[in-house]
Design a protein around this motif. Structure first.
Motif, PDB file in Angstrom:
ATOM      1  N   SER A   2       0.548  15.258  -2.484  1.00  0.00           N
ATOM      2  CA  SER A   2      -0.790  14.763  -2.197  1.00  0.00           C
ATOM      3  C   SER A   2      -1.453  14.208  -3.454  1.00  0.00           C
ATOM      4  O   SER A   2      -2.084  13.139  -3.418  1.00  0.00           O
ATOM      5  N   ASP A   3      -1.317  14.916  -4.575  1.00  0.00           N
ATOM      6  CA  ASP A   3      -1.893  14.415  -5.827  1.00  0.00           C
ATOM      7  C   ASP A   3      -1.294  13.074  -6.211  1.00  0.00           C
ATOM      8  O   ASP A   3      -2.006  12.132  -6.586  1.00  0.00           O
ATOM      9  N   CYS A   4       0.011  12.963  -6.115  1.00  0.00           N
ATOM     10  CA  CYS A   4       0.685  11.714  -6.474  1.00  0.00           C
ATOM     11  C   CYS A   4       0.294  10.590  -5.523  1.00  0.00           C
ATOM     12  O   CYS A   4       0.092   9.446  -5.947  1.00  0.00           O
ATOM     13  N   PHE A   5       0.178  10.926  -4.241  1.00  0.00           N
ATOM     14  CA  PHE A   5      -0.173   9.908  -3.243  1.00  0.00           C
ATOM     15  C   PHE A   5      -1.544   9.312  -3.526  1.00  0.00           C
ATOM     16  O   PHE A   5      -1.710   8.083  -3.559  1.00  0.00           O
ATOM     17  N   TRP A   6      -2.541  10.156  -3.753  1.00  0.00           N
ATOM     18  CA  TRP A   6      -3.893   9.647  -3.960  1.00  0.00           C
ATOM     19  C   TRP A   6      -4.027   8.955  -5.311  1.00  0.00           C
ATOM     20  O   TRP A   6      -4.816   8.006  -5.454  1.00  0.00           O
ATOM     21  N   LYS A   7      -3.265   9.384  -6.291  1.00  0.00           N
ATOM     22  CA  LYS A   7      -3.266   8.671  -7.564  1.00  0.00           C
ATOM     23  C   LYS A   7      -2.728   7.263  -7.378  1.00  0.00           C
ATOM     24  O   LYS A   7      -3.300   6.292  -7.891  1.00  0.00           O
ATOM     25  N   LEU A   9       2.815  10.115   5.608  1.00  0.00           N
ATOM     26  CA  LEU A   9       4.253  10.240   5.419  1.00  0.00           C
ATOM     27  C   LEU A   9       4.984   9.448   6.489  1.00  0.00           C
ATOM     28  O   LEU A   9       4.510   9.337   7.622  1.00  0.00           O
ATOM     29  N   VAL A  10       6.139   8.905   6.117  1.00  0.00           N
ATOM     30  CA  VAL A  10       6.998   8.186   7.060  1.00  0.00           C
ATOM     31  C   VAL A  10       8.363   8.849   7.049  1.00  0.00           C
ATOM     32  O   VAL A  10       9.067   8.836   6.034  1.00  0.00           O
ATOM     33  N   ASP A  11       8.724   9.462   8.171  1.00  0.00           N
ATOM     34  CA  ASP A  11      10.014  10.118   8.311  1.00  0.00           C
ATOM     35  C   ASP A  11      11.029   9.095   8.805  1.00  0.00           C
ATOM     36  O   ASP A  11      10.858   8.515   9.879  1.00  0.00           O
ATOM     37  N   LEU A  12      12.077   8.855   8.022  1.00  0.00           N
ATOM     38  CA  LEU A  12      13.077   7.847   8.351  1.00  0.00           C
ATOM     39  C   LEU A  12      14.339   8.504   8.912  1.00  0.00           C
ATOM     40  O   LEU A  12      14.606   9.681   8.656  1.00  0.00           O
ATOM     41  N   PRO A  13      15.148   7.739   9.671  1.00  0.00           N
ATOM     42  CA  PRO A  13      16.427   8.291  10.147  1.00  0.00           C
ATOM     43  C   PRO A  13      17.302   8.709   8.970  1.00  0.00           C
ATOM     44  O   PRO A  13      17.298   8.089   7.912  1.00  0.00           O
ATOM     45  N   GLY A  14      18.065   9.791   9.163  1.00  0.00           N
ATOM     46  CA  GLY A  14      18.922  10.303   8.103  1.00  0.00           C
ATOM     47  C   GLY A  14      20.049   9.350   7.763  1.00  0.00           C
ATOM     48  O   GLY A  14      20.647   8.715   8.633  1.00  0.00           O
ATOM     49  N   VAL A  15      20.341   9.240   6.465  1.00  0.00           N
ATOM     50  CA  VAL A  15      21.409   8.365   5.990  1.00  0.00           C
ATOM     51  C   VAL A  15      22.750   8.997   6.343  1.00  0.00           C
ATOM     52  O   VAL A  15      22.967  10.195   6.128  1.00  0.00           O
ATOM     53  N   LEU A  59       0.839  -1.192   0.000  1.00  0.00           N
ATOM     54  CA  LEU A  59       0.000   0.000   0.000  1.00  0.00           C
ATOM     55  C   LEU A  59       0.877   1.247   0.000  1.00  0.00           C
ATOM     56  O   LEU A  59       1.933   1.272   0.639  1.00  0.00           O
ATOM     57  N   PRO A  60       0.457   2.294  -0.704  1.00  0.00           N
ATOM     58  CA  PRO A  60       1.309   3.483  -0.822  1.00  0.00           C
ATOM     59  C   PRO A  60       1.425   4.248   0.492  1.00  0.00           C
ATOM     60  O   PRO A  60       0.515   4.292   1.298  1.00  0.00           O
ATOM     61  N   ARG A  61       2.562   4.853   0.684  1.00  0.00           N
ATOM     62  CA  ARG A  61       2.808   5.883   1.679  1.00  0.00           C
ATOM     63  C   ARG A  61       3.989   6.704   1.174  1.00  0.00           C
ATOM     64  O   ARG A  61       4.757   6.239   0.338  1.00  0.00           O
ATOM     65  N   VAL A  62       4.112   7.899   1.685  1.00  0.00           N
ATOM     66  CA  VAL A  62       5.188   8.796   1.263  1.00  0.00           C
ATOM     67  C   VAL A  62       6.370   8.571   2.198  1.00  0.00           C
ATOM     68  O   VAL A  62       6.276   8.833   3.399  1.00  0.00           O
ATOM     69  N   VAL A  63       7.464   8.076   1.658  1.00  0.00           N
ATOM     70  CA  VAL A  63       8.654   7.762   2.439  1.00  0.00           C
ATOM     71  C   VAL A  63       9.635   8.919   2.295  1.00  0.00           C
ATOM     72  O   VAL A  63      10.103   9.221   1.199  1.00  0.00           O
ATOM     73  N   VAL A  64       9.950   9.579   3.408  1.00  0.00           N
ATOM     74  CA  VAL A  64      10.833  10.743   3.407  1.00  0.00           C
ATOM     75  C   VAL A  64      12.235  10.272   3.756  1.00  0.00           C
ATOM     76  O   VAL A  64      12.497   9.829   4.871  1.00  0.00           O
TER      77      VAL A  64
END
Length: 966
Positions: free
Chosen positions: A555-560, A402-408, A294-299
C-alpha cells in the motif's frame, strides 16, 4: 529524584549501580540514553512542559526501507561527572544497559509506530467534534503529542524492569560472551560498536572464567533470543488490541457517516475514484499515443504458486474460486480494496452487494466470478484478456488496486488451447510493461527455485527491480521439506533468483484447505513465525514476514507511485484532448459531437418513426397494391394450368368441370401460401419505401448500414399467423365457387380484366417468338443485323407450322408424331435440317399466340353476352364461360386483398413494429454489433473525444482529492 544542579538523575538508574563499584557521582539526565529519558521522564521535576520529540529513539520505518538508528550526540559538561576516576566503569554500565534499552526501545518504537499509524487513520476520519463521547480521552491527547507519562504508566513497573536488567555482579562472568556477541550481531550499529570498543579494555574477573565454562554460548544465545521474542510478542499483542479497538471505533464512525450525519466525503472515496479512472482506461483504445501509465499492483506468479491466496489474505476474505492443481484464474481480475464500515464486495456493472461475513454470499461471489471468467473466454480458447472488475470494502483494509493475472505455465496440457502459454505471457507483459505498475511477484517456496518461470519474466520487465516486490509463499512447507533452511534466507536476501526487488517477504497462506477461514489462517501464520527457527535464528527479519506487513508495504509503495505519476498522466490526456478537439473543429464544424451510443439512439428513434408511418397507409392503397402483386404472382398458373387446359375442351360443361377441379386443387395447396407471401413482401416493400422517403429529409448516411440490418433482421424474425392462413383458405374457396355476376358493370369489368390479361400474355408470347426467329426484313434493313443459323432454322420452322395452323384452325394444343415427321421432311426438302424437339417448342409458342388471338376475338364477342349469361346461354350459340372464370378470379383477388389488408393494418404492422423494437433492443445491448454497423472516422473521433474528456475530468477530480488528503 535527586538533583545535581540543573541535571536530574533517575532514581531507578542510580539504583542500578551498586556503591561498591566505586561510582559515587550523580549521573545527569543529559548523559542518559534517550530511551531512558523517555521512560523515566515522569520522575523529572523540571517545570518546562515542552518535551522535545525523541525522533532518534522511536524512528518510523516502512517495510521497504529500514534505516539504522542514529546514535545520540555526545554532550560535554561536568555536572559532577568525574572523568578522571573509574570512567570505564560508567561506560561499561551504560553500554550494557543499552542492551535492555533496546528491548524497551522496541516497545516504545512499537508504541510510536502505533501512534503514527493511528494519526494516519485519524486523518481519514470526519470531524469528531460532535462525537467526543465516542473516543476515549487518551486518543485526543495522543493526537496532540505523545504523552510519555501515560506511555510510561503503560510500561512495566520498575521492579519488573529491574528484573530484566543484568546483574552487575555477573558482568565479569559474561563479559567474554558479550564481547563475541556484539562483534558478530551489531556490526551495523555505531553505538554498539562503541560499546565493544570500550568494553574491550575492561578486565575479566577470574570468577567469571569459571562460571562461563559452566554454560555454553549456544544456550545463552537461545535464552536471549527467546527472551527477545517473548518481549516482542507481548508488545505485539498490545498493539493488536489497540488496532482492534481503533478498527471498531472506525467502523462506528463510518456507519454514522453512511447514514448522512457527515456531508463531506471521507477518505475511502479516493481509491474508488481512482478505480473508476482505471475502469475507463481499460475500455479506451488509444490511437494518439496516450498510453495508460497509471499505477496498479500486478500480481503475477507460476500456476498454483499461491497468488490468489495472497490476494485473499490482503482482501481478508476467501473471494476467489479454488481448484486443486487446476487453472482457476482464466482472466485478469481487478480488485479495488478500500476501507468501509461493512465487509462487502461488488462488481463494477452490478448493484448487488455480497456480504463477505456470510458463507452463502461468499459462495455466490465465487460462483459469479467463475461464471464471468468462463463467459469471457471465447470458444476454442483457455484464457481471456477481458478484465473483471471487483471492489472489496471493509474495516482496516489497505487501500490499493490489484490485478490478479492467470498463472504462468510451462507446458500446455490436454484440454487447453495450443496458444495458452503464449497468451498468458502476452497478458502478463501487457500489464507489467506499464512503467508505473507495481509487480507483486509470487514464488512458491515449497518447490525448487529452479522450476520458477515467473522470475525470469519479471526480471525482463523490471531489470533494476525498482517496482518489484517479491513474495515467497508456503514458507511452512519450505522449512519442513528443505534440508537447508539457509536457502530460504538466500531467496529473501535476493541472492538466489536472477532478479532484483524493492523488498522481499515471506508469508504463509494456510494449510492448503479451502475451508479455512481468514482468521484461522492469520493465527496459523503468526504461530508459525513465532516458533519458526527462521525468525529465531535471524534468517528472516520481523518486518519481512506475515501478509499484514506485506499489505502495508504494498500500500505504501502503491500510493507513493500514484502521487509521483498521476499528474503527468493528467497532462498527457489534456494534450490528447486538445488534439482531438482541434481535429473535430476542422473536419466537422457543423455537427454535434455524438458518440456511438448517442448516434444509435438517434437512429433508433428514426427507425421507429418510419415503422409508425406504416399506419398512415390508406386502405385503398393497401388493397390496390396487394391485388396487383397477387395477380402478378398467380397469373401464370391461372393461364397455363387452369384456363388453357380447360379451353381445349369441346363443350361448356367439360370446361366448367375442369375449371372447378383445378381451382379447388389450387386453393387447397398453393393459393393461401402465395397470398401470405405477397402480403408479407408488400409490407416489407412499403416499410423500405417509407425508409427511403424519410432518408431524403436530411438523414445522416451513417445510419444506412444499421437501418438495413434492422430491416433484414426484423423480416427474418417476422412470421405470419398460421391461423390467418386457414381462414383465408375458406374465404378464397367461397369466392371462387360463386358464379353469379349480378349486374352489367361487373360483367364489363370481367371482360376488361380478361382482355388486359390476354393482351399481356399475347405481347409476351410475340416477344418470345421474335427472339426465336430473329429480326424481320425491316429490322435487318434498318439496323444492319442478320439472323443466326439457329434463328434461320427457327424461322423456317415457324413458317411451316403457320401453314399448318391455317389449314387446321381448330387444331389441338399438341402436335401428333406424324405431323412432326411431316413438318421435318418438308423442311429437309428445302434444305433445312431440324430437330423434332425444336419443332415442338416452336409449335408451343405459335399455338399459344394463335389461341390468345382467338380468345381475344371471343372476348370482344362476349361484350354483349351478359343478356345470354342471365339466360344461362339457352338457345344461343354464344358461350362466355371464360369470362365467368376471369370474373371469379377477379372477385377472389379483391376479396383476398381486402382480407390481407385487414390483417396487415390490424395485426401485422403492429407485430412488425414490435419486432423492430426487439431488434433495436438486441442491437443496443450488443457492443460489437453497434461498432460493426455504426462506423467511420467521425464516430471514432467522437468516441475518443468523449473518453479522453471523461478520463481527464476523473483524473483532475482524483488529483484534487489527493491534494486535500495530504
Amino acid at each position: 529524584m535527586l538533583r545535581a544542579g540543573s541535571a536530574v538523575a533517575c532514581v531507578a538508574c542510580r539504583n542500578l549501580l551498586p556503591s561498591r563499584m566505586g561510582v559515587r557521582f550523580r549521573l545527569p539526565l543529559q548523559k542518559l540514553h534517550p530511551f531512558s529519558r523517555a521512560i523515566h521522564h515522569r520522575y523529572s521535576s523540571n517545570s518546562n512542559p515542552q518535551r522535545p520529540p525523541h525522533c532518534t529513539s522511536a524512528r518510523h520505518y516502512t517495510s521497504l526501507s529500514r534505516l539504522p538508528m542514529r546514535p545520540p550526540k555526545s554532550r560535554s559538561g561536568g555536572h559532577g561527572y568525574q572523568q578522571q576516576r573509574s570512567f570505564w566503569v560508567a561506560r561499561l554500565a551504560a553500554r550494557l544497559l543499552k542492551l535492555r534499552y533496546i528491548l524497551l526501545g522496541s516497545a516504545v518504537g512499537g508504541g510510536y509506530t502505533a501512534k503514527k499509524t493511528y494519526d494516519e487513520w485519524k486523518d481519514m476520519l470526519p470531524d469528531f467534534s460532535e462525537y467526543t463521547w465516542i473516543v476515549p480521552d487518551f486518543v485526543w491527547e495522543m493526537a496532540e503529542n505523545i504523552d510519555l507519562d501515560k506511555l510510561a504508566a503503560a510500561l512495566p513497573e520498575m521492579e519488573e524492569i529491574a528484573k530484566l536488567l543484568p546483574d552487575m555482579e555477573k558482568i565479569g562472568e559474561n563479559f567474554t560472551f558479550l564481547k563475541s556477541l556484539l562483534s558478530s550481531d551489531t556490526s551495523g550499529d555505531p553505538t554498539l560498536k562503541a560499546t565493544e570498543i570500550h568494553t574491550a579494555t575492561a578486565a575479566v574477573p577470574e570468577s567469571g572464567d569459571k562460571q562461563f565454562k559452566k554454560t555454553s554460548d549456544k544456550e545463552k544465545v537461545d535464552q536471549l533470543q527467546e527472551e527477545l521474542l517473548r518481549t516482542q510478542l507481548k508488545y505485539q499483542r498490545m498493539l493488536e488490541r489497540l488496532e482492534k479497538e481503533n478498527k471498531e471505533l472506525r467502523k462506528v464512525v463510518l456507519q454514522k457517516d453512511d447514514k448522512g450525519i457527515h456531508q463531506r466525503k471521507v477518505k475511502k472515496s479516493l481509491i474508488d475514484l481512482y478505480s473508476e479512472v482505471l475502469d475507463i482506461l481499460s475500455d479506451y483504445d488509444s490511437n494518439y499515443n496516450t498510453q495508460d501509465h497509471l499505477p496498479r499492483v500486478v500480481v503475477v506468479g507460476d500456476q498454483s504458486a499461491g497468488k490468489t491466496s495472497v490476494l485473499e489474505m490482503i482482501a481478508q476474505a476467501r473471494i476467489f474460486p479454488r481448484g486443486s492443481g487446476e487453472m482457476m484464474t482464466r482472466s485478469p481480475v481487478k480488485v479495488t480494496l478500500s476501507e468501509g464500515p461493512h465487509h462487502v464486495a461488488m462488481f463494477k456493472d452490478s448493484s448487488r452487494e455480497f456480504d463477505l461475513g456470510k458463507e452463502d454470499d461468499l459462495a455466490a461471489l465465487r460462483r459469479e466470478i467463475e461464471l464471468r471468467m468462463r463467459k469471457s473466454v471465447k470458444e476454442g480458447q483457455t484464457v481471456s484478456p477481458e478484465t473483471i472488475s471487483l471492489s472489496v470494502k471493509g474495516p482496516g483494509i489497505q487501500r490499493m488496486v490489484l490485478v490478479d493475472l492467470p498463472g504462468v505455465i510451462s507446458t500446455v496440457t490436454a484440454g487447453m488451447a495450443s496458444d495458452t502459454k503464449e497468451t498468458i505471457f502476452s497478458i502478463s507483459k501487457a500489464y507489467m510493461q506499464n512503467p508505473n505498475a507495481i509487480i507483486l511477484c509470487i514464488q512458491d517456496g515449497s518447490v525448487d527455485a529452479e522450476r520458477s518461470i515467473v522470475t525470469d519474466l519479471v526480471s525482463q520487465m523490471d531489470p533494476q527491480g525498482k517496482r518489484t516486490i517479491f513474495v515467497l509463499t508456503k514458507v511452512d512447507l519450505a522449512e519442513k521439506n528443505l534440508a537447508s533452511p539457509s536457502r530460504i534466507q538466500q531467496i529473501i536476501e535476493g541472492k538466489l533468483f536472477p532478479m532484483k526487488a524493492l523488498g522481499y517477504f515471506a508469508v504463509v497462506t494456510g494449510k492448503g484447505s479451502s475451508s479455512e477461514s481468514i482468521d484461522s489462517i492469520k493465527d496459523y501464520e503468526e504461530d508459525f513465525f513465532q516458533s519458526s527457527r527462521l525468525l529465531r535464528e535471524g534468517m528472516l527479519k520481523a518486518h519481512q514476514v506475515t501478509t499484514k506487513n506485506l499489505s502495508l508495504a504494498v500500500s505504501d509503495c502503491f500510493w507513493k507511485m500514484v502521487r509521483e505519476s498521476v499528474e503527468q498522466q493528467a497532462d498527457a490526456f489534456k494534450a490528447s484532448r486538445f488534439n482531438l478537439e482541434t481535429e473535430w473543429k476542422n473536419n466537422y464544424p457543423r455537427l454535434r459531437e455524438l458518440d456511438r451510443n448517442e448516434l444509435y439512439e438517434k437512429a433508433k428513434n428514426e427507425i421507429l418513426d418510419e415503422v409508425i408511418s406504416l399506419s398512415q397507409v390508406t386502405p385503398k392503397h393497401w388493397e390496390s397494391i396487394l391485388q396487383k402483386k397477387l395477380w402478378e404472382r398467380v397469373s401464370t398458373h391461372v393461364i397455363e394450368n387452369i384456363y388453357l387446359p380447360a379451353a381445349q375442351t369441346m363443350d361448356s360443361g367439360t370446361f366448367n368441370t375442369t375449371v372447378d377441379i383445378k381451382l379447388k386443387q389450387w386453393t387447397d395447396k398453393q393459393l393461401p401460401h402465395k397470398a401470405l407471401e405477397v402480403a408479407w413482401e408488400t409490407l416489407q416493400e412499403e416499410f423500405a419505401r417509407f425508409m427511403a422517403e424519410y432518408k431524403g429529409k436530411d438523414q445522416d448516411d451513417i445510419f444506412d448500414k444499421l437501418k438495413e440490418a434492422v430491416k433484414e433482421e426484423s423480416i427474418k424474425r417476422h412470421k405470419w399467423n398460421e391461423r390467418a392462413m386457414d381462414s383465408l383458405r375458406v374465404i378464397q374457396h367461397n369466392a371462387l365457387e360463386d358464379r353469379s355476376i349480378t349486374d352489367k358493370p361487373q360483367w364489363d369489368a370481367a371482360i376488361q380484366f380478361m382482355e388486359e390479361t390476354l393482351h399481356s400474355r399475347l405481347k409476351d408470347t410475340e416477344s418470345v417468338i421474335s427472339d426465336m426467329v430473329g429480326p424481320d426484313w425491316k429490322q435487318r434493313w434498318m439496323n444492319w443485323t442478320n439472323r443466326t443459323s439457329e434463328q434461320h432454322v427457327r424461322n423456317e420452322t415457324k413458317n411451316e407450322l403457320e401453314r399448318l395452323l391455317k389449314l387446321h384452325e381448330d387444331h389441338t394444343a399438341y402436335l401428333a408424331n406424324d405431323e412432326v415427321t411431316t413438318v421435318r421432311k418438308n423442311l429437309e426438302a428445302r434444305g433445312v435440317d431440324v430437330d423434332p424437339v425444336l419443332i415442338k417448342d416452336t409449335w408451343h409458342q405459335l399455338y399459344r399466340r394463335h389461341f390468345l388471338q382467338k380468345a381475344l376475338f371471343h372476348c370482344n364477342l362476349c361484350r354483349r353476352g351478359f343478356y345470354y349469361y342471365q339466360r344461362h346461354f339457352v338457345d344461343s350459340e354464344l358461350e362466355c364461360n371464360d369470362v365467368v372464370l376471369f370474373w371469379r378470379i377477379q372477385r377472389m383477388l379483391g376479396i383476398t386483398a381486402n382480407t390481407l389488408r385487414q390483417q396487415l393494418t390490424n395485426t401485422e404492422v403492429r407485430r412488425l413494429e414490435k419486432n423492430v423494437k426487439e431488434v433495436l433492443e438486441d442491437f443496443g445491448e450488443d457492443t460489437e454489433k453497434k461498432v460493426q454497423l455504426i462506423t467511420g472516422r467521425r464516430v471514432q473521433l467522437a468516441e475518443d473525444l468523449k473518453k479522453v474528456r471523461e478520463i481527464q475530468e476523473k483524473l483532475e477530480a482524483f488529483i484534487e482529492a489527493l491534494h486535500k488528503e495530504k
